[in-house]
Design an enzyme around this catalytic site. Sequence first.
Site, PDB file in Angstrom:
ATOM      1  N   ASP A  56     -52.288   5.533 -11.058  1.00  0.00           N
ATOM      2  CA  ASP A  56     -50.845   5.699 -10.935  1.00  0.00           C
ATOM      3  C   ASP A  56     -50.630   7.195 -11.187  1.00  0.00           C
ATOM      4  OD1 ASP A  56     -48.195   6.034 -11.259  1.00  0.00           O
ATOM      5  OD2 ASP A  56     -47.949   4.582 -12.896  1.00  0.00           O
ATOM      6  N   LYS A 111     -44.770  18.961   3.292  1.00  0.00           N
ATOM      7  CA  LYS A 111     -43.327  18.933   3.456  1.00  0.00           C
ATOM      8  C   LYS A 111     -42.867  17.483   3.576  1.00  0.00           C
ATOM      9  CE  LYS A 111     -41.379  18.889   7.634  1.00  0.00           C
ATOM     10  NZ  LYS A 111     -41.722  17.791   8.561  1.00  0.00           N
ATOM     11  N   HIS A 141     -47.753  22.717   8.594  1.00  0.00           N
ATOM     12  CA  HIS A 141     -48.987  22.581   9.385  1.00  0.00           C
ATOM     13  C   HIS A 141     -48.959  23.407  10.674  1.00  0.00           C
ATOM     14  CE1 HIS A 141     -46.851  19.425  11.723  1.00  0.00           C
ATOM     15  NE2 HIS A 141     -47.727  19.660  12.656  1.00  0.00           N
ATOM     16  N   LYS A 145     -52.069  26.079  13.198  1.00  0.00           N
ATOM     17  CA  LYS A 145     -52.406  25.955  14.621  1.00  0.00           C
ATOM     18  C   LYS A 145     -53.000  27.268  15.128  1.00  0.00           C
ATOM     19  CE  LYS A 145     -48.861  22.466  15.559  1.00  0.00           C
ATOM     20  NZ  LYS A 145     -49.261  21.292  16.303  1.00  0.00           N
ATOM     21  N   GLU A 193     -40.673  16.785  21.853  1.00  0.00           N
ATOM     22  CA  GLU A 193     -41.574  15.655  21.592  1.00  0.00           C
ATOM     23  C   GLU A 193     -41.128  14.458  22.416  1.00  0.00           C
ATOM     24  OE1 GLU A 193     -43.165  15.360  17.355  1.00  0.00           O
ATOM     25  OE2 GLU A 193     -41.057  15.825  17.083  1.00  0.00           O
ATOM     26  N   HIS A 209     -40.971  24.306  10.606  1.00  0.00           N
ATOM     27  CA  HIS A 209     -41.831  24.777  11.703  1.00  0.00           C
ATOM     28  C   HIS A 209     -41.157  25.852  12.559  1.00  0.00           C
ATOM     29  CE1 HIS A 209     -44.034  21.402  10.361  1.00  0.00           C
ATOM     30  NE2 HIS A 209     -43.462  20.476  11.096  1.00  0.00           N
ATOM     31  N   LYS A 267     -36.566  14.662  19.644  1.00  0.00           N
ATOM     32  CA  LYS A 267     -37.409  13.494  19.934  1.00  0.00           C
ATOM     33  C   LYS A 267     -36.974  12.921  21.273  1.00  0.00           C
ATOM     34  CE  LYS A 267     -39.059  13.332  15.625  1.00  0.00           C
ATOM     35  NZ  LYS A 267     -40.375  13.901  15.348  1.00  0.00           N
TER      36      LYS A 267
HETATM   37  C1  BG6 Z   1     -43.764  16.889  11.421  1.00  0.00           C
HETATM   38  C2  BG6 Z   1     -42.458  16.169  11.597  1.00  0.00           C
HETATM   39  O1  BG6 Z   1     -43.647  17.878  10.439  1.00  0.00           O
HETATM   40  O2  BG6 Z   1     -44.161  17.487  12.653  1.00  0.00           O
HETATM   41  C3  BG6 Z   1     -42.552  15.141  12.713  1.00  0.00           C
HETATM   42  O3  BG6 Z   1     -42.097  15.520  10.383  1.00  0.00           O
HETATM   43  C4  BG6 Z   1     -43.084  15.773  13.984  1.00  0.00           C
HETATM   44  O4  BG6 Z   1     -41.277  14.547  12.950  1.00  0.00           O
HETATM   45  C5  BG6 Z   1     -44.358  16.565  13.718  1.00  0.00           C
HETATM   46  O5  BG6 Z   1     -43.340  14.737  14.918  1.00  0.00           O
HETATM   47  C6  BG6 Z   1     -44.769  17.363  14.957  1.00  0.00           C
HETATM   48  O6  BG6 Z   1     -46.012  17.964  14.747  1.00  0.00           O
HETATM   49  P1  BG6 Z   1     -46.929  18.383  15.975  1.00  0.00           P
HETATM   50  O7  BG6 Z   1     -48.065  19.119  15.353  1.00  0.00           O
HETATM   51  O8  BG6 Z   1     -47.349  17.110  16.659  1.00  0.00           O
HETATM   52  O9  BG6 Z   1     -46.073  19.225  16.880  1.00  0.00           O
END
Ligand code: BG6
Length: 485
Positions: free
Chosen positions: A86, A139, A169, A173, A207, A231, A329
Amino acid sequence: MAALVLFGGGGDLAMRMLLPSLYFLDHEGRLADDLKIIGAARSDETAAEYIAKVRATCESKARAENAWDEASWARMAARLDYLAVDATSADSLKALKDKTGDCPVTSFLAVSPSLYSRIVTAMKAAGLAEAGDRVVLEKPVGRDLDSFLEIDDAVGHAFSEPQVFRIDHYLGKETVQNLIALRFGNTVFEPLWNAQNIDHVQITIGETVGVGDRWPYYDEYGALRDMLQNHMLQLLCLVAMEPPSDLDADSVRNEKVKVLRSLRRITYEEADRVTVRGQYVGGIVEGETVESYEAERGQPTDTETFVAIRADIDNWRWAGVPFFMRTGKRLPEKRTEIVIQFKPLPHSIFDYEDGEPQANRMIIALQPEEDISLTIMNKKAGLDARMQLQPIKMSLSWGFRDRNDTPPRRRIAYERLLLDALAGDSTLFVRRDEAEQAWKWVDEVSEAWADVKQTPQDYVAGTWGPDGSDMLLARTGRAWNTTDA
Ligand code: BG6
Protein backbone atom coordinates in the site's frame (compact mmCIF):
# COMPACT_ATOMS: atom_id res chain seq x y z
CA MET A 1 23.25 -1.82 -7.01
CA ALA A 2 20.50 0.63 -7.97
CA ALA A 3 16.74 0.10 -7.99
CA LEU A 4 13.91 1.30 -10.14
CA VAL A 5 10.57 0.94 -8.40
CA LEU A 6 7.43 1.10 -10.51
CA PHE A 7 4.52 2.07 -8.31
CA GLY A 8 1.42 0.96 -10.18
CA GLY A 9 3.70 -1.70 -11.67
CA GLY A 10 0.77 -3.80 -12.86
CA GLY A 11 -1.21 -0.91 -14.34
CA ASP A 12 -1.78 0.20 -17.89
CA LEU A 13 1.12 2.65 -18.19
CA ALA A 14 3.64 0.23 -16.69
CA MET A 15 2.50 -2.72 -18.76
CA ARG A 16 2.01 -0.90 -22.07
CA MET A 17 4.91 1.55 -21.96
CA LEU A 18 7.36 1.35 -19.08
CA LEU A 19 8.19 -2.35 -18.91
CA PRO A 20 8.42 -2.79 -22.70
CA SER A 21 10.69 0.30 -22.76
CA LEU A 22 12.89 -1.30 -20.14
CA TYR A 23 13.00 -4.52 -22.14
CA PHE A 24 14.13 -2.62 -25.26
CA LEU A 25 16.79 -0.79 -23.25
CA ASP A 26 18.02 -4.05 -21.77
CA HIS A 27 18.00 -5.68 -25.18
CA GLU A 28 20.34 -2.94 -26.38
CA GLY A 29 22.57 -3.32 -23.35
CA ARG A 30 21.70 0.11 -21.99
CA LEU A 31 20.76 -0.80 -18.41
CA ALA A 32 23.40 -1.06 -15.70
CA ASP A 33 24.14 -4.68 -14.86
CA ASP A 34 23.21 -4.21 -11.25
CA LEU A 35 19.91 -2.39 -11.80
CA LYS A 36 16.94 -4.07 -10.09
CA ILE A 37 13.40 -3.35 -11.29
CA ILE A 38 10.70 -3.77 -8.68
CA GLY A 39 7.01 -3.68 -9.51
CA ALA A 40 5.04 -2.38 -6.54
CA ALA A 41 1.26 -2.46 -6.51
CA ARG A 42 -1.69 -3.40 -4.36
CA SER A 43 -2.52 -6.69 -5.96
CA ASP A 44 -1.49 -9.70 -3.96
CA GLU A 45 0.51 -11.71 -6.43
CA THR A 46 3.85 -13.47 -6.37
CA ALA A 47 6.95 -12.25 -8.14
CA ALA A 48 6.68 -15.23 -10.51
CA GLU A 49 3.12 -14.30 -11.48
CA TYR A 50 4.12 -10.70 -12.02
CA ILE A 51 7.15 -11.63 -14.09
CA ALA A 52 4.98 -13.87 -16.29
CA LYS A 53 2.69 -10.90 -17.02
CA VAL A 54 5.66 -8.67 -17.76
CA ARG A 55 7.03 -11.27 -20.14
CA ALA A 56 3.74 -11.41 -22.05
CA THR A 57 3.63 -7.64 -22.63
CA CYS A 58 7.34 -7.33 -23.47
CA GLU A 59 7.24 -10.29 -25.80
CA SER A 60 4.29 -9.03 -27.79
CA LYS A 61 5.81 -5.54 -28.20
CA ALA A 62 9.29 -6.84 -28.95
CA ARG A 63 8.16 -9.45 -31.47
CA ALA A 64 6.32 -6.74 -33.37
CA GLU A 65 9.69 -4.97 -33.69
CA ASN A 66 11.78 -8.08 -34.35
CA ALA A 67 13.59 -7.42 -31.11
CA TRP A 68 12.61 -10.41 -29.00
CA ASP A 69 15.29 -12.75 -27.82
CA GLU A 70 15.37 -15.11 -24.88
CA ALA A 71 18.81 -14.02 -23.70
CA SER A 72 17.66 -10.40 -23.32
CA TRP A 73 14.55 -11.58 -21.58
CA ALA A 74 16.54 -13.77 -19.20
CA ARG A 75 18.63 -10.74 -18.27
CA MET A 76 15.54 -8.62 -17.74
CA ALA A 77 13.71 -11.34 -15.79
CA ALA A 78 16.67 -11.65 -13.43
CA ARG A 79 16.30 -7.97 -12.54
CA LEU A 80 12.58 -8.13 -11.90
CA ASP A 81 10.87 -8.48 -8.59
CA TYR A 82 7.44 -7.70 -7.22
CA LEU A 83 6.12 -6.50 -3.92
CA ALA A 84 2.49 -6.07 -2.90
CA VAL A 85 2.33 -2.73 -1.08
CA ASP A 86 0.00 0.00 0.00
CA ALA A 87 2.11 2.86 -1.31
CA THR A 88 0.34 5.40 0.87
CA SER A 89 1.43 3.65 4.06
CA ALA A 90 4.92 4.18 5.45
CA ASP A 91 4.72 0.84 7.29
CA SER A 92 3.95 -0.98 4.11
CA LEU A 93 6.77 0.80 2.29
CA LYS A 94 9.28 -0.30 4.92
CA ALA A 95 9.20 -3.75 3.30
CA LEU A 96 10.23 -2.08 0.07
CA LYS A 97 13.02 -0.21 1.83
CA ASP A 98 14.22 -3.54 3.26
CA LYS A 99 14.44 -4.89 -0.27
CA THR A 100 16.34 -1.93 -1.69
CA GLY A 101 18.59 -1.47 1.34
CA ASP A 102 21.04 1.38 0.96
CA CYS A 103 21.09 1.50 -2.81
CA PRO A 104 19.79 4.58 -4.64
CA VAL A 105 16.14 4.21 -5.59
CA THR A 106 14.34 5.84 -8.51
CA SER A 107 10.60 5.59 -7.90
CA PHE A 108 8.26 5.99 -10.84
CA LEU A 109 4.72 6.91 -9.76
CA ALA A 110 2.53 5.31 -12.41
CA VAL A 111 -0.56 5.64 -10.24
CA SER A 112 -3.45 8.06 -9.93
CA PRO A 113 -2.05 11.56 -9.30
CA SER A 114 -4.61 11.95 -6.53
CA LEU A 115 -2.33 9.65 -4.51
CA TYR A 116 0.93 11.50 -5.17
CA SER A 117 0.95 13.58 -1.99
CA ARG A 118 0.24 10.64 0.27
CA ILE A 119 2.72 8.39 -1.49
CA VAL A 120 5.65 10.81 -1.34
CA THR A 121 4.92 11.50 2.31
CA ALA A 122 4.94 7.76 3.04
CA MET A 123 8.12 7.34 0.99
CA LYS A 124 9.87 10.00 3.02
CA ALA A 125 8.85 8.31 6.28
CA ALA A 126 9.97 4.91 4.99
CA GLY A 127 13.43 6.18 4.00
CA LEU A 128 12.81 6.09 0.23
CA ALA A 129 13.47 9.80 -0.25
CA GLU A 130 17.11 9.95 0.78
CA ALA A 131 19.74 12.11 -0.89
CA GLY A 132 20.51 9.65 -3.71
CA ASP A 133 16.88 8.79 -4.43
CA ARG A 134 14.67 10.21 -7.19
CA VAL A 135 11.00 10.36 -7.98
CA VAL A 136 9.41 10.39 -11.44
CA LEU A 137 5.90 11.84 -11.75
CA GLU A 138 3.53 11.12 -14.59
CA LYS A 139 1.16 13.85 -15.67
CA PRO A 140 -1.31 15.22 -14.77
CA VAL A 141 0.16 16.80 -11.67
CA GLY A 142 -2.86 18.81 -10.62
CA ARG A 143 -5.84 20.13 -12.52
CA ASP A 144 -4.99 23.80 -12.16
CA LEU A 145 -2.30 25.94 -10.60
CA ASP A 146 -3.60 25.58 -7.04
CA SER A 147 -3.92 21.80 -7.12
CA PHE A 148 -0.55 21.53 -8.87
CA LEU A 149 1.09 23.57 -6.12
CA GLU A 150 -0.59 21.54 -3.43
CA ILE A 151 0.73 18.25 -4.80
CA ASP A 152 4.08 19.69 -5.73
CA ASP A 153 4.56 21.17 -2.27
CA ALA A 154 4.10 17.70 -0.79
CA VAL A 155 6.65 16.38 -3.30
CA GLY A 156 8.94 19.25 -2.37
CA HIS A 157 8.78 18.32 1.33
CA ALA A 158 10.06 14.85 0.52
CA PHE A 159 12.47 15.53 -2.35
CA SER A 160 14.60 18.46 -3.47
CA GLU A 161 13.95 19.81 -6.99
CA PRO A 162 16.93 18.04 -8.65
CA GLN A 163 15.50 14.73 -7.38
CA VAL A 164 12.10 15.32 -9.03
CA PHE A 165 11.47 14.24 -12.64
CA ARG A 166 8.14 15.47 -14.03
CA ILE A 167 7.47 13.58 -17.22
CA ASP A 168 6.07 14.97 -20.41
CA HIS A 169 6.39 12.01 -22.72
CA TYR A 170 6.42 14.26 -25.79
CA LEU A 171 9.92 15.36 -24.78
CA GLY A 172 11.07 11.75 -25.16
CA LYS A 173 10.04 11.62 -28.81
CA GLU A 174 12.94 11.45 -31.23
CA THR A 175 11.73 14.22 -33.54
CA VAL A 176 11.15 16.59 -30.65
CA GLN A 177 14.80 16.24 -29.75
CA ASN A 178 15.67 16.54 -33.41
CA LEU A 179 13.98 19.92 -33.37
CA ILE A 180 16.55 21.01 -30.79
CA ALA A 181 19.30 19.61 -33.03
CA LEU A 182 17.88 21.34 -36.10
CA ARG A 183 17.70 24.70 -34.41
CA PHE A 184 20.93 24.70 -32.47
CA GLY A 185 23.13 22.31 -34.46
CA ASN A 186 22.93 24.32 -37.69
CA THR A 187 23.67 27.89 -38.58
CA VAL A 188 21.33 28.13 -41.57
CA PHE A 189 17.99 28.20 -39.74
CA GLU A 190 18.65 30.29 -36.67
CA PRO A 191 19.04 33.65 -38.45
CA LEU A 192 15.64 33.05 -40.08
CA TRP A 193 13.93 31.91 -36.90
CA ASN A 194 12.17 35.13 -35.97
CA ALA A 195 9.40 37.57 -36.73
CA GLN A 196 11.27 39.05 -39.70
CA ASN A 197 11.06 35.79 -41.62
CA ILE A 198 8.39 33.61 -40.06
CA ASP A 199 4.76 34.43 -40.73
CA HIS A 200 3.22 32.05 -38.21
CA VAL A 201 3.60 28.67 -36.53
CA GLN A 202 1.03 25.87 -36.33
CA ILE A 203 1.08 23.02 -33.86
CA THR A 204 -1.41 20.23 -34.45
CA ILE A 205 -1.94 17.10 -32.39
CA GLY A 206 -4.80 15.23 -34.00
CA GLU A 207 -6.00 11.91 -32.64
CA THR A 208 -8.53 9.49 -34.08
CA VAL A 209 -9.24 7.81 -30.75
CA GLY A 210 -12.18 8.96 -28.67
CA VAL A 211 -12.28 9.31 -24.93
CA GLY A 212 -14.09 5.99 -24.41
CA ASP A 213 -13.82 4.60 -20.91
CA ARG A 214 -11.23 7.20 -19.89
CA TRP A 215 -14.07 9.66 -19.41
CA PRO A 216 -13.95 9.74 -15.57
CA TYR A 217 -10.50 11.31 -15.86
CA TYR A 218 -11.04 13.15 -19.12
CA ASP A 219 -14.32 14.76 -18.20
CA GLU A 220 -12.56 16.55 -15.35
CA TYR A 221 -9.75 17.74 -17.59
CA GLY A 222 -10.73 18.24 -21.23
CA ALA A 223 -8.37 18.87 -24.13
CA LEU A 224 -7.00 22.12 -22.69
CA ARG A 225 -5.65 20.48 -19.54
CA ASP A 226 -4.98 17.02 -20.97
CA MET A 227 -2.92 18.07 -23.99
CA LEU A 228 -2.39 21.79 -24.33
CA GLN A 229 -1.13 22.59 -20.84
CA ASN A 230 1.69 20.09 -21.26
CA HIS A 231 2.54 18.56 -24.64
CA MET A 232 1.56 21.50 -26.81
CA LEU A 233 3.12 24.19 -24.65
CA GLN A 234 6.30 22.13 -24.46
CA LEU A 235 6.45 21.96 -28.25
CA LEU A 236 5.77 25.68 -28.43
CA CYS A 237 8.63 26.34 -26.01
CA LEU A 238 11.10 24.31 -28.04
CA VAL A 239 10.17 26.16 -31.22
CA ALA A 240 10.23 29.57 -29.60
CA MET A 241 13.00 29.49 -27.00
CA GLU A 242 16.28 31.38 -27.33
CA PRO A 243 19.43 29.31 -27.91
CA PRO A 244 20.45 27.95 -24.50
CA SER A 245 24.09 28.35 -23.52
CA ASP A 246 24.38 24.63 -22.82
CA LEU A 247 22.31 21.48 -23.16
CA ASP A 248 22.20 20.97 -19.41
CA ALA A 249 18.89 20.87 -17.59
CA ASP A 250 18.90 24.37 -16.18
CA SER A 251 20.13 26.15 -19.30
CA VAL A 252 17.40 24.58 -21.44
CA ARG A 253 14.64 24.96 -18.89
CA ASN A 254 15.54 28.56 -18.12
CA GLU A 255 14.90 29.38 -21.77
CA LYS A 256 11.61 27.47 -21.84
CA VAL A 257 10.33 29.30 -18.77
CA LYS A 258 11.09 32.64 -20.41
CA VAL A 259 8.84 31.68 -23.32
CA LEU A 260 6.02 30.65 -20.99
CA ARG A 261 6.36 33.93 -19.14
CA SER A 262 6.12 35.83 -22.41
CA LEU A 263 2.83 34.23 -23.47
CA ARG A 264 0.21 36.94 -23.80
CA ARG A 265 -2.58 36.44 -21.33
CA ILE A 266 -5.91 35.52 -22.87
CA THR A 267 -8.57 37.70 -21.30
CA TYR A 268 -12.30 37.21 -21.40
CA GLU A 269 -12.61 40.01 -23.95
CA GLU A 270 -10.30 38.01 -26.22
CA ALA A 271 -11.52 34.49 -25.50
CA ASP A 272 -14.07 34.21 -28.31
CA ARG A 273 -11.67 35.62 -30.87
CA VAL A 274 -8.57 33.57 -30.07
CA THR A 275 -9.87 30.29 -28.66
CA VAL A 276 -12.21 27.56 -29.89
CA ARG A 277 -13.69 24.73 -27.87
CA GLY A 278 -15.29 21.72 -29.47
CA GLN A 279 -16.90 18.43 -28.54
CA TYR A 280 -17.45 15.52 -30.92
CA VAL A 281 -20.84 14.23 -31.89
CA GLY A 282 -21.32 10.88 -33.64
CA GLY A 283 -19.67 10.39 -37.00
CA ILE A 284 -17.31 8.19 -38.95
CA VAL A 285 -13.62 7.89 -38.14
CA GLU A 286 -11.35 5.73 -40.27
CA GLY A 287 -14.39 3.99 -41.77
CA GLU A 288 -15.97 3.15 -38.38
CA THR A 289 -19.16 4.66 -37.05
CA VAL A 290 -18.48 6.13 -33.63
CA GLU A 291 -20.73 7.64 -31.01
CA SER A 292 -20.66 11.09 -29.47
CA TYR A 293 -18.63 12.02 -26.43
CA GLU A 294 -21.85 12.61 -24.50
CA ALA A 295 -22.97 9.06 -25.29
CA GLU A 296 -19.64 7.74 -23.96
CA ARG A 297 -20.01 9.93 -20.91
CA GLY A 298 -23.66 8.93 -20.46
CA GLN A 299 -24.93 12.46 -19.77
CA PRO A 300 -24.63 15.99 -21.11
CA THR A 301 -21.29 17.60 -20.32
CA ASP A 302 -19.50 20.69 -21.46
CA THR A 303 -15.98 19.29 -21.41
CA GLU A 304 -14.09 20.09 -24.61
CA THR A 305 -12.61 17.25 -26.65
CA PHE A 306 -11.09 19.78 -29.06
CA VAL A 307 -9.31 23.02 -28.48
CA ALA A 308 -7.72 25.53 -30.81
CA ILE A 309 -5.92 28.60 -29.55
CA ARG A 310 -3.99 31.46 -31.01
CA ALA A 311 -1.09 32.23 -28.71
CA ASP A 312 1.09 35.31 -28.96
CA ILE A 313 4.56 35.52 -27.50
CA ASP A 314 5.35 39.03 -26.43
CA ASN A 315 9.07 39.31 -26.94
CA TRP A 316 11.39 40.75 -29.60
CA ARG A 317 11.86 37.52 -31.52
CA TRP A 318 8.19 36.70 -31.92
CA ALA A 319 6.34 40.00 -31.87
CA GLY A 320 3.42 39.75 -34.30
CA VAL A 321 3.90 36.02 -35.08
CA PRO A 322 0.83 34.01 -34.09
CA PHE A 323 1.29 30.46 -32.80
CA PHE A 324 -1.83 28.47 -33.64
CA MET A 325 -2.35 25.28 -31.65
CA ARG A 326 -5.09 22.70 -32.10
CA THR A 327 -5.67 19.29 -30.64
CA GLY A 328 -8.64 16.98 -30.42
CA LYS A 329 -10.03 13.49 -30.19
CA ARG A 330 -11.93 11.79 -33.01
CA LEU A 331 -10.26 13.81 -35.74
CA PRO A 332 -9.80 12.31 -39.21
CA GLU A 333 -6.19 11.22 -38.70
CA LYS A 334 -3.51 10.73 -36.12
CA ARG A 335 -1.33 13.62 -37.06
CA THR A 336 1.15 15.50 -34.95
CA GLU A 337 3.11 18.24 -36.61
CA ILE A 338 4.67 21.62 -36.19
CA VAL A 339 4.48 23.87 -39.23
CA ILE A 340 6.87 26.78 -39.54
CA GLN A 341 5.38 29.02 -42.19
CA PHE A 342 7.88 31.46 -43.62
CA LYS A 343 6.83 34.83 -45.02
CA PRO A 344 5.85 35.19 -48.67
CA LEU A 345 8.22 36.59 -51.26
CA PRO A 346 8.27 40.38 -51.10
CA HIS A 347 8.17 40.54 -54.93
CA SER A 348 7.85 37.75 -57.48
CA ILE A 349 9.44 37.70 -60.95
CA PHE A 350 8.33 34.19 -62.02
CA ASP A 351 5.40 32.23 -63.40
CA TYR A 352 4.09 29.43 -61.25
CA GLU A 353 2.87 26.00 -62.16
CA ASP A 354 -0.33 26.49 -60.21
CA GLY A 355 -0.47 30.23 -60.63
CA GLU A 356 0.60 31.04 -57.08
CA PRO A 357 3.99 31.38 -55.46
CA GLN A 358 4.23 29.26 -52.34
CA ALA A 359 6.05 30.61 -49.34
CA ASN A 360 8.66 28.32 -47.80
CA ARG A 361 7.31 26.00 -45.19
CA MET A 362 9.02 23.66 -42.78
CA ILE A 363 7.04 20.75 -41.37
CA ILE A 364 8.30 18.94 -38.33
CA ALA A 365 6.18 15.79 -38.35
CA LEU A 366 6.00 13.54 -35.31
CA GLN A 367 3.11 11.31 -36.33
CA PRO A 368 2.19 9.23 -38.26
CA GLU A 369 5.71 9.41 -39.71
CA GLU A 370 8.67 11.20 -38.18
CA ASP A 371 10.18 13.62 -40.64
CA ILE A 372 11.38 17.16 -41.04
CA SER A 373 10.75 18.64 -44.45
CA LEU A 374 11.24 21.98 -46.12
CA THR A 375 9.25 23.15 -49.12
CA ILE A 376 11.19 25.36 -51.47
CA MET A 377 10.48 26.70 -54.95
CA ASN A 378 12.36 25.14 -57.82
CA LYS A 379 12.53 25.69 -61.58
CA LYS A 380 10.27 23.38 -63.52
CA ALA A 381 12.44 21.61 -66.10
CA GLY A 382 11.74 22.64 -69.68
CA LEU A 383 11.92 25.45 -72.18
CA ASP A 384 8.93 27.54 -71.18
CA ALA A 385 9.33 31.04 -72.49
CA ARG A 386 9.02 32.38 -68.98
CA MET A 387 10.65 30.44 -66.23
CA GLN A 388 8.08 28.43 -64.28
CA LEU A 389 8.50 27.53 -60.66
CA GLN A 390 7.09 24.60 -58.75
CA PRO A 391 7.27 23.70 -55.08
CA ILE A 392 9.41 20.74 -54.08
CA LYS A 393 9.57 19.20 -50.70
CA MET A 394 12.98 18.26 -49.35
CA SER A 395 13.22 15.80 -46.53
CA LEU A 396 15.79 16.86 -43.96
CA SER A 397 15.57 13.51 -42.20
CA TRP A 398 17.70 11.23 -44.31
CA GLY A 399 19.88 10.75 -41.29
CA PHE A 400 16.95 8.97 -39.63
CA ARG A 401 17.65 5.98 -41.88
CA ASP A 402 20.35 3.39 -41.50
CA ARG A 403 22.72 2.12 -44.19
CA ASN A 404 20.07 -0.20 -45.65
CA ASP A 405 17.76 2.80 -46.01
CA THR A 406 15.39 1.48 -43.40
CA PRO A 407 14.28 3.79 -40.65
CA PRO A 408 15.42 2.72 -37.19
CA ARG A 409 12.91 1.20 -34.80
CA ARG A 410 10.50 3.80 -33.59
CA ARG A 411 11.26 4.02 -29.93
CA ILE A 412 8.75 4.33 -27.16
CA ALA A 413 9.21 7.89 -25.84
CA TYR A 414 9.66 6.49 -22.32
CA GLU A 415 12.89 4.71 -23.29
CA ARG A 416 14.84 7.96 -23.48
CA LEU A 417 13.10 9.36 -20.39
CA LEU A 418 13.65 6.29 -18.22
CA LEU A 419 17.29 6.22 -19.16
CA ASP A 420 17.70 9.91 -18.37
CA ALA A 421 15.88 9.62 -15.03
CA LEU A 422 18.10 6.69 -14.07
CA ALA A 423 21.15 8.78 -15.00
CA GLY A 424 19.81 11.82 -13.11
CA ASP A 425 19.62 14.01 -16.23
CA SER A 426 16.53 16.21 -16.04
CA THR A 427 16.99 18.20 -19.27
CA LEU A 428 13.94 16.51 -20.84
CA PHE A 429 11.79 16.81 -17.72
CA VAL A 430 9.60 19.67 -16.63
CA ARG A 431 10.87 21.94 -13.86
CA ARG A 432 8.50 23.19 -11.20
CA ASP A 433 8.46 26.78 -12.43
CA GLU A 434 7.73 25.62 -16.00
CA ALA A 435 4.71 23.62 -14.89
CA GLU A 436 3.64 26.54 -12.74
CA GLN A 437 3.78 29.04 -15.61
CA ALA A 438 2.00 26.66 -17.96
CA TRP A 439 -0.82 26.16 -15.44
CA LYS A 440 -1.06 29.88 -14.84
CA TRP A 441 -1.62 30.59 -18.52
CA VAL A 442 -4.03 27.71 -18.97
CA ASP A 443 -5.99 28.73 -15.86
CA GLU A 444 -6.47 32.16 -17.40
CA VAL A 445 -7.88 30.54 -20.52
CA SER A 446 -10.33 28.41 -18.56
CA GLU A 447 -11.31 31.38 -16.41
CA ALA A 448 -11.95 33.41 -19.55
CA TRP A 449 -14.13 30.58 -20.86
CA ALA A 450 -16.08 30.56 -17.63
CA ASP A 451 -16.48 34.35 -17.71
CA VAL A 452 -17.88 34.42 -21.23
CA LYS A 453 -19.72 31.10 -20.74
CA GLN A 454 -17.99 29.67 -23.79
CA THR A 455 -19.42 26.20 -24.28
CA PRO A 456 -17.94 23.70 -26.76
CA GLN A 457 -19.19 23.81 -30.35
CA ASP A 458 -20.19 20.47 -31.84
CA TYR A 459 -18.03 18.83 -34.47
CA VAL A 460 -18.78 15.65 -36.29
CA ALA A 461 -16.37 12.87 -35.36
CA GLY A 462 -13.99 12.38 -38.27
CA THR A 463 -13.69 16.09 -39.10
CA TRP A 464 -11.04 18.62 -38.12
CA GLY A 465 -13.03 20.18 -35.30
CA PRO A 466 -15.68 22.91 -35.28
CA ASP A 467 -15.84 25.52 -38.06
CA GLY A 468 -14.54 28.04 -35.56
CA SER A 469 -11.14 26.36 -35.79
CA ASP A 470 -10.80 27.20 -39.49
CA MET A 471 -12.20 30.65 -38.80
CA LEU A 472 -9.50 31.25 -36.19
CA LEU A 473 -6.93 31.25 -38.99
CA ALA A 474 -9.14 32.45 -41.83
CA ARG A 475 -9.80 35.66 -39.93
CA THR A 476 -6.10 36.40 -40.24
CA GLY A 477 -5.89 35.29 -43.89
CA ARG A 478 -4.28 31.94 -43.05
CA ALA A 479 -5.29 28.27 -43.12
CA TRP A 480 -4.32 25.05 -41.34
CA ASN A 481 -1.83 22.91 -43.21
CA THR A 482 -3.47 20.12 -45.17
CA THR A 483 -0.46 18.71 -46.98
CA ASP A 484 1.46 15.71 -45.74
CA ALA A 485 4.91 16.10 -44.36
C1 BG6 B 1 -1.58 11.71 -23.14
C2 BG6 B 1 -3.01 12.14 -23.05
O1 BG6 B 1 -0.77 12.53 -22.35
O2 BG6 B 1 -1.14 11.78 -24.49
C3 BG6 B 1 -3.89 11.30 -23.96
O3 BG6 B 1 -3.47 12.01 -21.71
C4 BG6 B 1 -3.34 11.29 -25.38
O4 BG6 B 1 -5.23 11.80 -23.95
C5 BG6 B 1 -1.86 10.94 -25.39
O5 BG6 B 1 -4.08 10.34 -26.13
C6 BG6 B 1 -1.27 11.14 -26.79
O6 BG6 B 1 0.05 10.67 -26.82
P1 BG6 B 1 0.72 10.24 -28.19
O7 BG6 B 1 2.14 9.97 -27.84
O8 BG6 B 1 -0.02 9.02 -28.68
O9 BG6 B 1 0.54 11.39 -29.14
